[in-house]
Design a protein around this motif. Structure first.
Motif, short mmCIF file in Angstrom:
data_model
loop_
_atom_site.label_atom_id
_atom_site.label_comp_id
_atom_site.label_asym_id
_atom_site.label_seq_id
_atom_site.Cartn_x
_atom_site.Cartn_y
_atom_site.Cartn_z
N HIS A 156 34.74 48.79 36.14
CA HIS A 156 35.35 49.15 37.43
C HIS A 156 35.69 47.92 38.27
O HIS A 156 34.97 46.93 38.26
N SER A 157 36.81 48.04 38.99
CA SER A 157 37.24 47.03 39.96
C SER A 157 37.17 45.60 39.43
O SER A 157 36.27 44.83 39.75
N THR A 158 38.17 45.29 38.60
CA THR A 158 38.26 43.93 38.05
C THR A 158 39.24 43.12 38.90
O THR A 158 39.66 43.57 39.96
N SER A 159 39.63 41.97 38.37
CA SER A 159 40.55 41.12 39.12
C SER A 159 41.91 41.78 39.30
O SER A 159 42.63 41.48 40.23
N TRP A 160 42.27 42.70 38.38
CA TRP A 160 43.64 43.23 38.47
C TRP A 160 43.73 44.72 38.79
O TRP A 160 44.80 45.27 38.90
N TYR A 161 42.63 45.39 38.89
CA TYR A 161 42.68 46.76 39.41
C TYR A 161 41.46 47.07 40.24
O TYR A 161 40.43 46.42 40.13
N HIS A 221 41.82 53.96 38.53
CA HIS A 221 41.94 52.50 38.62
C HIS A 221 43.34 52.19 39.13
O HIS A 221 44.32 52.45 38.44
N PHE A 222 43.42 51.65 40.34
CA PHE A 222 44.71 51.28 40.91
C PHE A 222 45.04 49.86 40.48
O PHE A 222 44.26 48.94 40.74
N VAL A 223 46.18 49.70 39.81
CA VAL A 223 46.56 48.35 39.39
C VAL A 223 47.06 47.59 40.61
O VAL A 223 47.97 48.05 41.30
N LYS A 224 46.42 46.46 40.88
CA LYS A 224 46.77 45.70 42.08
C LYS A 224 48.03 44.91 41.80
O LYS A 224 48.31 44.49 40.68
N ILE A 228 44.43 47.07 27.24
CA ILE A 228 45.00 47.57 28.50
C ILE A 228 45.25 46.43 29.49
O ILE A 228 46.16 46.48 30.29
N LYS A 229 44.44 45.37 29.39
CA LYS A 229 44.58 44.32 30.40
C LYS A 229 45.92 43.59 30.30
O LYS A 229 46.28 42.84 31.20
N ASN A 230 46.67 43.86 29.20
CA ASN A 230 48.01 43.29 29.12
C ASN A 230 48.90 43.76 30.28
O ASN A 230 49.88 43.12 30.61
N ALA A 252 51.85 43.37 36.30
CA ALA A 252 51.47 43.49 37.71
C ALA A 252 51.62 42.17 38.44
O ALA A 252 51.77 42.14 39.66
N ALA A 253 51.57 41.07 37.68
CA ALA A 253 51.66 39.76 38.31
C ALA A 253 53.10 39.41 38.70
O ALA A 253 53.33 38.48 39.46
N GLU A 254 54.06 40.17 38.19
CA GLU A 254 55.45 39.89 38.56
C GLU A 254 55.67 40.19 40.04
O GLU A 254 54.98 41.03 40.61
#
Length: 809
Positions: A587-592, A610-613, A685-687, A692-694
């Motif tokens: 849960h709640s990683t650097s990107w979601y 999980h909301f993708v940030k 999935i982390k791909n 999301a970084a764009e």
DNA sequence: GGTTAGGATTGG
């Protein structure tokens, strides 16, 4: 539940209120983050209403807000925050004709006029707001009507910051003299407007005290707490209504029955001389708010009746599912001996006799039965002659009687109507072989019988207009092409011309290879494959007859075709994956960012989102991709309405992963995207984090598929056409993503209009019940190819570079 | 300010 940000939380609240148990306290954005208890409908309570999910404290799906609110600014943020759907609009973007529905204007009060009363007794208050643009024109007049005028006059002081939402923009008649903006804003409680006031810091104490005492604190009485002789404010779902009709007295009358969470019904009899003051209810399930309605006892039951200062607001109650089984709203679905509601456009009208009046209407579809024509003199028929003639096969006659005549007379040609409880009657005249269907709107108002005018802004009208325009365009084009024929023709008979056109023009056209000459089918059948031909043939029959069966999924890599999995398959996979508990370590990683809770029904499901940030921001639900664990398909569909993309996942020890590929790997809008089981090699999935970084991730399904190692399947139409010409017959396959029907195969399963359009197209290409001679010609490009099946070699044919003619679509 | 209607299909 952790608070992520306003937009997200509002989205969750809307999507999940129905799975939270009665009485759960959750933060709710429409109630300005006050903690609200959640109450619901249960199906037993719903009666004819299929509304199962509603927050009865704040009604947040409808973004109901207090009409006048006082705001504070704490650390640069509004407290309570503004509703998340509102966006600020600059003075320079306020133009007539633009949609300002979810916009607000903010400015500083530089002038306020004394509170006055208009001729009809309505309170009126005018203020001038200035924005900080430093432009030549930097101020605008705000006209406030009714109770809101009174409320604002008590609160607003020069120097206060004012936020105006839900306004109507109108031309300012004083712009020349006062040099302010060319438009002014009109607001009122009845229009659903809201005004937020932020008092100037130096006067905060005084102003706040004053405001707090006058800012209306509306209390809404539950329907089981009503007492005889009181005047109350109410909220409720419309269970029954009669659209406003002319009463025998001096006013319009509308009868509305409400229900609320207390499961108590209240029938209200509403009178007003002004049609606009009665609630604008268009369908059962709409939600109304009544202010200052008087409660009386009548026949042992409580009854609501308009009292002085009555005001109402109506919210669209659409939840998703169709509401009432008895209605049909298209002429193509009409069945004899039934009552139905019709949404349509008025094309013509005529007085028939003292007690009956004729309405000629259309909805773009064709009634499957012969319909009656009410005999009237052509000169008595009001309406555009050309249009009446052009649409003669699509319009139907509706005869309205008695009390409905007066309203029918006042209807404007071209307006959009909802006619409630039309009676379809099967009858046959003496000189007719086959019976016809008659449409009557009988006298009286029982069962809500009546006529309602829908505003142009109504979503159903917008949808209908688009549909009618496409039908009308097709029709006008066929008229144009006929008129050129007419010049050469000695016949004046329109029917003859139509049949001639049928004989001569093609209902399909080539998108290429126009220089090629035609080959007859017999020659093609006697030739070797592979080759390409231009043909002219008739469509004798086609498969599948049930058009929805023509939609398949195609893998362009391995060229395999498969059926579109049904909804049950998805549910089963979701149920299976819900057995795997969510892994809190993921849960709640650097990107979601993750939110988890447990449903408190018997199933005690754990749901994790999980909301993708993106850019460290989570402001816009409509641009956001989320992953969900443990949800049902119904919940997932709800999420897709608010968020850009939804990816169903499950937890493993080390990472989140996609579900079985029989389930969609992605849901976007109304489309389920599937991957090919053979050709996909799922990647971590982390791909997704790279997308999301764009700067502005587009979340294109193909891009998502690529980073997840999914070979996406494409929706295609697969049909078998049996084509004939004078020389023989030939089966040709149609393999079409979009080009032939000009309908994306991916969208048709979730779009009724497109399904209807496809059905109409097929009816034109191959009209049912016609003899071969009367079938239209198709111009097609086909290619032959060999398929080796074991030892046997067979020749197949496929249609390509062909599209349905513009006037057919 | 009073009245109107107060839900409950099928006729022309």
């Amino acid at each position: 539940m952790s608070l992520i940000s306003g937009g997200m939380e509002a989205g969750l609240h809307d999507c999940f209120d129905y799975i939270l148990p009665l009485g759960t306290v959750i933060p709710c954005v429409a109630g300005a983050f006050q903690e609200h208890q959640v109450w619901f409908w249960t199906p037993e309570e719903a009666d004819t209403i299929n509304a199962t999910d509603r927050c009865f404290t704040c009604w947040s799906q409808h973004k109901a807000t207090m009409p006048v609110q006082l705001l504070k600014i704490i650390k640069g943020k509004y407290e309570p925050p503004l509703p998340s759907h509102l966006q600020r609009e600059d003075l320079k973007h306020l133009h007539a004709g633009l949609d300002h529905t979810n916009k607000y204007f903010q400015g500083v009060v530089i002038l306020s006029y004394p509170l006055t009363k208009l001729g009809d007794g309505t309170d009126f208050f005018k203020i001038v707001l200035q924005d900080n643009s430093c432009a030549r024109i930097d101020s605008i007049n705000i006209l406030i009507y009714g109770k809101m005028a009174d409320d604002c006059a008590k609160v607003i002081r020069n120097g206060d910051t004012c936020i105006v939402a839900g306004f109507k923009l109108a031309k300012s008649p004083t712009a020349r003299e006062d040099g302010r903006h060319g438009c002014h804003l009109e607001v009122s409680e009845e229009a659903g407007s809201a005004i937020y006031i932020y008092a100037q810091p130096s006067t905060t104490t005084a102003s706040e005290t004053a405001s707090a005492s006058v800012a209306p604190k509306y209390v809404y009485t539950p329907l089981d707490h009503l007492k005889d002789g009181t005047i109350v404010n109410l909220y409720g779902i419309v269970k029954f209504f009669k659209p406003p009709y002319v009463s025998k007295g001096t006013d319009y009358c509308s009868v509305v029955t409400l229900v609320d969470q207390s499961n108590v019904k209240l029938t209200c009899t509403l009178f007003n001389g002004n049609l606009d003051s009665l609630p604008k209810i268009y369908k059962i399930g709409d939600i109304v708010r009544f202010h200052r309605i008087k409660i009386r006892e009548y026949n042992g039951q409580m009854q609501g009746i308009t009292s002085a200062g009555f005001a109402s607001l109506t919210f669209d109650g659409t939840v998703g599912a169709p509401v009432v089984p008895r209605t049909s709203t298209k002429l193509s679905g009409v069945r004899p001996m039934l009552f139905f509601d019709l949404t349509c456009q008025l094309v013509g009208k005529a007085q028939v006799d003292g007690s009956s009046f004729l309405l000629k209407v259309w909805d773009g579809t064709k009634c499957p039965y012969p319909t009656w024509r009410v005999p009237i003199e052509a000169r008595d028929l009001e309406g555009e002659k050309v249009l009446l003639h052009r649409l003669r096969n699509l319009t139907v006659d509706i005869l309205v009687y008695d009390n409905h005549v007066q309203l029918a007379k006042s209807l404007k040609i071209g307006s959009f109507l909802r006619i409630y409880s039309i009676h379809t009657k099967q009858a046959s005249a003496e000189n007719e072989d086959v019976s016809h269907v008659e449409f009557h709107l009988h006298g009286g108002t029982c069962y809500g019988r009546g006529i309602g005018v829908l505003p142009e802004s109504h979503p159903d009208v917008k949808e209908l207009k688009t549909f009618l325009e496409s039908v009308e365009l097709a029709d006008s084009q066929s008229m144009d092409s006929m008129s050129s024929l007419e010049l050469d023709s000695t016949s004046n008979n329109i029917a003859d011309l139509e049949s001639q056109r049928c004989q001569q023009l093609s209902v399909t056209v080539l998108t290429d290879h126009q220089d090629l000459s035609n080959t007859v089918l017999k020659t093609i059948r006697n030739s070797r494959a592979p080759q390409q031909y231009r043909i002219r043939a008739k469509l004798r029959t086609f498969k599948p007859q049930k058009l929805y069966q023509s939609i398949k999924l195609h893998c362009s890599k391995c060229n395999s075709l498969q059926e579109v999995p049904d909804g049950d398959t998805f549910d089963l996979i979701l149920q299976g994956s819900a057995v795997t508990p969510p892994n809190p370590e993921l849960h709640s990683t650097s990107w979601y960012e993750s939110v988890m809770w447990t449903t408190q029904d018997q199933k005690q499901r754990k749901i994790t989102i999980h909301f993708v940030k993106h850019d460290e921001m989570l402001l816009y639900p409509e641009d956001t991709l989320l992953m969900i664990e443990g949800g049902t398909s119904k919940e997932i569909w709800k999420l897709t309405r608010r968020f850009k993309c939804v990816i169903p996942v499950r937890s493993t020890k080390n990472d989140l992963e996609l579900l079985d590929l029989s389930a969609p790997f992605l849901l976007q809008g109304k489309v389920k995207y599937y991957g090919c089981k053979q050709c996909s090699t799922p990647k971590p999935i982390k791909n997704l984090s790279s997308l999301a970084a764009e700067p502005r991730p587009s979340w294109e399904p193909t891009e998502i598929a690529q980073v997840l190692g999914i070979e996406p399947l494409q929706y295609v139409f697969i049909m078998k056409f049996t084509l004939v010409d004078g020389t023989g017959a030939l089966n040709a396959y149609l393999f079409d993503y979009e080009k032939f029907f000009q309908i994306p195969a991916s969208e048709i399963l979730s779009n009724n209009f497109l399904q209807q359009k496809m059905q109409m197209t097929m009816n034109t290409l191959c009209p049912p019940g016609r003899k071969l001679d009367d079938l239209p010609w198709l111009e097609c490009f086909i290619k032959s190819y060999n398929i080796t099946d074991g030892k046997k070699q067979q020749v197949y044919y496929q249609i390509f570079d062909t599209t349905v003619a513009e006037d057919v679509v």
